[in-house]
Design an enzyme around this catalytic site. Sequence first.
Site, PDB file in Angstrom:
ATOM      1  N   HIS A  53      60.668 -51.338  91.603  1.00 31.51           N
ATOM      2  CA  HIS A  53      61.415 -51.374  90.608  1.00 31.51           C
ATOM      3  C   HIS A  53      62.374 -52.723  90.999  1.00 31.51           C
ATOM      4  O   HIS A  53      62.609 -52.631  92.498  1.00 31.51           O
ATOM      5  CB  HIS A  53      62.239 -50.247  90.219  1.00 31.51           C
ATOM      6  CG  HIS A  53      61.706 -49.154  89.790  1.00 31.51           C
ATOM      7  ND1 HIS A  53      60.850 -48.157  90.546  1.00 31.51           N
ATOM      8  CD2 HIS A  53      61.515 -48.896  88.546  1.00 31.51           C
ATOM      9  CE1 HIS A  53      60.403 -47.186  89.666  1.00 31.51           C
ATOM     10  NE2 HIS A  53      60.649 -47.533  88.618  1.00 31.51           N
ATOM     11  N   ASP A  56      64.836 -50.911  93.639  1.00 27.67           N
ATOM     12  CA  ASP A  56      64.042 -50.491  94.727  1.00 27.67           C
ATOM     13  C   ASP A  56      64.351 -51.603  96.125  1.00 27.67           C
ATOM     14  O   ASP A  56      64.254 -51.355  97.034  1.00 27.67           O
ATOM     15  CB  ASP A  56      62.652 -50.295  94.721  1.00 27.67           C
ATOM     16  CG  ASP A  56      62.187 -49.209  93.780  1.00 27.67           C
ATOM     17  OD1 ASP A  56      63.044 -48.341  93.358  1.00 27.67           O
ATOM     18  OD2 ASP A  56      61.029 -49.341  93.051  1.00 27.67           O
ATOM     19  N   MET A  87      52.408 -55.579  90.672  1.00 30.44           N
ATOM     20  CA  MET A  87      52.984 -54.875  89.640  1.00 30.44           C
ATOM     21  C   MET A  87      54.489 -54.572  89.764  1.00 30.44           C
ATOM     22  O   MET A  87      55.056 -54.248  90.868  1.00 30.44           O
ATOM     23  CB  MET A  87      52.514 -53.430  89.336  1.00 30.44           C
ATOM     24  CG  MET A  87      53.402 -52.769  88.088  1.00 30.44           C
ATOM     25  SD  MET A  87      54.738 -51.725  88.553  1.00 30.44           S
ATOM     26  CE  MET A  87      53.907 -50.056  88.391  1.00 30.44           C
ATOM     27  N   GLU A 180      53.909 -46.847  79.757  1.00 26.37           N
ATOM     28  CA  GLU A 180      53.738 -45.602  80.573  1.00 26.37           C
ATOM     29  C   GLU A 180      54.392 -44.711  79.797  1.00 26.37           C
ATOM     30  O   GLU A 180      55.908 -44.412  79.456  1.00 26.37           O
ATOM     31  CB  GLU A 180      54.468 -45.804  81.836  1.00 26.37           C
ATOM     32  CG  GLU A 180      54.066 -44.410  82.707  1.00 26.37           C
ATOM     33  CD  GLU A 180      54.581 -44.504  84.112  1.00 26.37           C
ATOM     34  OE1 GLU A 180      54.612 -45.647  84.662  1.00 26.37           O
ATOM     35  OE2 GLU A 180      54.730 -43.451  84.769  1.00 26.37           O
ATOM     36  N   LYS A 182      55.556 -40.595  78.733  1.00 25.50           N
ATOM     37  CA  LYS A 182      55.799 -39.336  79.368  1.00 25.50           C
ATOM     38  C   LYS A 182      56.432 -38.516  78.465  1.00 25.50           C
ATOM     39  O   LYS A 182      57.149 -38.599  77.642  1.00 25.50           O
ATOM     40  CB  LYS A 182      56.744 -39.598  80.661  1.00 25.50           C
ATOM     41  CG  LYS A 182      57.185 -38.406  81.567  1.00 25.50           C
ATOM     42  CD  LYS A 182      57.845 -38.727  82.876  1.00 25.50           C
ATOM     43  CE  LYS A 182      58.366 -37.329  83.736  1.00 25.50           C
ATOM     44  NZ  LYS A 182      59.189 -37.873  84.805  1.00 25.50           N
ATOM     45  N   GLU A 216      49.793 -42.077  83.343  1.00 21.93           N
ATOM     46  CA  GLU A 216      49.830 -41.368  84.705  1.00 21.93           C
ATOM     47  C   GLU A 216      49.325 -39.974  84.590  1.00 21.93           C
ATOM     48  O   GLU A 216      49.486 -39.128  83.446  1.00 21.93           O
ATOM     49  CB  GLU A 216      51.399 -41.399  84.889  1.00 21.93           C
ATOM     50  CG  GLU A 216      51.596 -40.598  86.139  1.00 21.93           C
ATOM     51  CD  GLU A 216      52.986 -40.499  86.655  1.00 21.93           C
ATOM     52  OE1 GLU A 216      53.537 -41.706  86.792  1.00 21.93           O
ATOM     53  OE2 GLU A 216      53.597 -39.487  87.175  1.00 21.93           O
ATOM     54  N   HIS A 219      51.825 -37.141  83.684  1.00 22.61           N
ATOM     55  CA  HIS A 219      52.453 -37.282  82.564  1.00 22.61           C
ATOM     56  C   HIS A 219      51.740 -36.444  81.374  1.00 22.61           C
ATOM     57  O   HIS A 219      52.180 -35.807  80.679  1.00 22.61           O
ATOM     58  CB  HIS A 219      53.062 -38.553  82.341  1.00 22.61           C
ATOM     59  CG  HIS A 219      53.981 -39.283  83.154  1.00 22.61           C
ATOM     60  ND1 HIS A 219      54.591 -40.542  83.246  1.00 22.61           N
ATOM     61  CD2 HIS A 219      54.717 -38.552  84.175  1.00 22.61           C
ATOM     62  CE1 HIS A 219      55.553 -40.544  84.086  1.00 22.61           C
ATOM     63  NE2 HIS A 219      55.465 -39.509  84.763  1.00 22.61           N
ATOM     64  N   ASP A 244      48.709 -44.931  86.801  1.00 23.12           N
ATOM     65  CA  ASP A 244      49.247 -44.095  88.090  1.00 23.12           C
ATOM     66  C   ASP A 244      48.685 -42.805  88.385  1.00 23.12           C
ATOM     67  O   ASP A 244      48.669 -41.861  87.558  1.00 23.12           O
ATOM     68  CB  ASP A 244      50.879 -43.740  87.257  1.00 23.12           C
ATOM     69  CG  ASP A 244      51.838 -45.184  87.461  1.00 23.12           C
ATOM     70  OD1 ASP A 244      51.339 -45.932  87.873  1.00 23.12           O
ATOM     71  OD2 ASP A 244      52.989 -44.836  87.000  1.00 23.12           O
ATOM     72  N   ASP A 254      57.559 -32.683  86.358  1.00 28.33           N
ATOM     73  CA  ASP A 254      57.008 -34.101  86.793  1.00 28.33           C
ATOM     74  C   ASP A 254      56.979 -33.705  88.182  1.00 28.33           C
ATOM     75  O   ASP A 254      57.499 -34.207  89.073  1.00 28.33           O
ATOM     76  CB  ASP A 254      57.558 -35.385  86.378  1.00 28.33           C
ATOM     77  CG  ASP A 254      56.728 -36.365  86.831  1.00 28.33           C
ATOM     78  OD1 ASP A 254      55.510 -36.323  86.785  1.00 28.33           O
ATOM     79  OD2 ASP A 254      57.516 -37.542  86.976  1.00 28.33           O
ATOM     80  N   ASP A 256      54.285 -35.186  90.535  1.00 30.88           N
ATOM     81  CA  ASP A 256      53.917 -36.340  91.109  1.00 30.88           C
ATOM     82  C   ASP A 256      53.267 -36.009  92.623  1.00 30.88           C
ATOM     83  O   ASP A 256      53.688 -36.625  93.718  1.00 30.88           O
ATOM     84  CB  ASP A 256      55.127 -37.366  91.500  1.00 30.88           C
ATOM     85  CG  ASP A 256      55.666 -37.917  90.215  1.00 30.88           C
ATOM     86  OD1 ASP A 256      55.001 -38.054  89.418  1.00 30.88           O
ATOM     87  OD2 ASP A 256      56.883 -38.415  90.170  1.00 30.88           O
ATOM     88  N   ASP A 286      51.309 -43.065  92.105  1.00 28.37           N
ATOM     89  CA  ASP A 286      52.854 -43.077  91.882  1.00 28.37           C
ATOM     90  C   ASP A 286      53.117 -41.480  92.249  1.00 28.37           C
ATOM     91  O   ASP A 286      53.094 -40.678  91.096  1.00 28.37           O
ATOM     92  CB  ASP A 286      53.149 -43.317  90.395  1.00 28.37           C
ATOM     93  CG  ASP A 286      54.515 -43.190  89.866  1.00 28.37           C
ATOM     94  OD1 ASP A 286      55.490 -43.183  90.919  1.00 28.37           O
ATOM     95  OD2 ASP A 286      54.750 -43.157  89.069  1.00 28.37           O
TER      96      ASP A 286
HETATM   97  C1  GLT Z   1      59.600 -43.057  88.181  1.00 28.09           C
HETATM   98  C2  GLT Z   1      58.363 -42.424  87.166  1.00 28.09           C
HETATM   99  C3  GLT Z   1      57.451 -42.956  87.213  1.00 28.09           C
HETATM  100  C4  GLT Z   1      57.193 -44.455  86.793  1.00 28.09           C
HETATM  101  C5  GLT Z   1      57.984 -45.458  87.691  1.00 28.09           C
HETATM  102  C6  GLT Z   1      58.069 -46.484  86.986  1.00 28.09           C
HETATM  103  S1  GLT Z   1      59.403 -44.483  88.032  1.00 28.09           S
HETATM  104  O1  GLT Z   1      59.204 -42.536  89.251  1.00 28.09           O
HETATM  105  O2  GLT Z   1      58.597 -40.894  87.267  1.00 28.09           O
HETATM  106  O3  GLT Z   1      56.383 -42.400  86.458  1.00 28.09           O
HETATM  107  O4  GLT Z   1      55.835 -44.912  86.791  1.00 28.09           O
HETATM  108  O5  GLT Z   1      59.250 -46.759  86.546  1.00 28.09           O
HETATM  109 MN    MN Z   2      55.461 -38.723  87.368  1.00 27.52          MN
HETATM  110 MN    MN Z   3      54.400 -43.502  86.754  1.00 30.71          MN
END
Ligand code: GLT
Ligand code: MN
Ligand code: MN
Length: 386
Positions: A53, A56, A87, A180, A182, A216, A219, A244, A254, A256, A286
Amino acid sequence: MYEPKKSDHFTFGLWTVGNIGRDPFGDPVRSPFSPEHIVENLSRLGAYGVNLHDNDLVPFDASLAQQDRIVKSFKSALEDHDMKVPMATTNLFTHPVFKEGAFTSNDPDVREFALKKTLRAIDLGAELGAGIYVFWGGREGAEVDASKQLPDGYKYFRDALNFLCSYVNDQGYDMKFALEAKPNEPRGHLFLPTTGAMLGFIATLDQPDMVGVNPEVAHETMAGLNFPHAVAQAIDAQKLFHVDLNDQEMNRFDQDFRFGSVQLKSNFFLVKLLEDIEYDGMRHFDAHAYRTEQEMGVWEFARGCMRTYLILREKVDKFNDDTEIQGMLSELQTESVNWDRIAAGYSSDKATELKAKNFDIDAMAERDFMYEKLDQLTVEIILGIR
Ligand code: GLT
Ligand code: MN
Ligand code: MN
């Protein structure tokens, strides 16, 4: 054999290995790493690049002179360690100004500011060589449906993307967009909650060819959906521009998690999809290390993501080379000249013929598809005994 190589095209976000373990209930548990430290360590582990980002790398309130210094040092770290930035994206969710939305805010000044921030972040992405620009609308949504004419949210988002597509063309950047989805978090409800919803939305844009998706794992799984199915739809629509990779328990916040830490079978089919089509994009992780970890655990996490991908890739080869499985599949997935004729397109003769055709329905209904055996063989491949 499971050592990642640059040619595997593994990438991580600066925000992923750089995650300091803050959550809504607890303070950070790790000290931040510099972007240069991340570049050096990911390269050592075999990654191809890092994604970011704008914030970041460059703090929200940095001056242009500060930005120049930061970018210069980052670029020389990339060069020293042979790392790319495939990216880039915009942070449109951390600052309080975005609390009610960015591109979809009710406040037109916020919408303009979000656009300004993204124009600058696109310039930064282009300067670093990013060919994919991701849009994750972390604040694009609502808790209070009375607050908006809901269709306006979609219109505002479309207005912003149309403007930005034209900007990229105007600048002559070699860059495509990946949206993306979510379902929720941090907003109570996010607009365009699934990859399927994004695909429908893309068709309404001025330049749909420039825009694809960035599905992702976590998500779609949060929404209780089957991730390989979402990716398959994106592939069918020729819209899989980025992916992702991470992992997630069904219907939770979420998480991750490290790729391959939860749903091994679904992860196997995901790797199979990507490898079978010879997906030529980045395998982007991600995800972040558990909050229990210090620096050592962070690099274990990163290594684990890549290693599990490579192990699953080997299992995919085993599946594709397994003569018993392939024999079953060729029996199951039968070719048919009759069907090819139908798929070639409609004619009134074909419809008339089909209406008059007799089928042995009892025999068709009695067919055994052997899926119990097929699935068991797949499980045995994944478990490593075939
Ligand atoms: C954030 C989010 C991710 C996205 C990122 C891109 S930032 O961490 O949870 O899923 O991919 O903005
Ligand atoms: Mn996520
Ligand atoms: Mn993501």
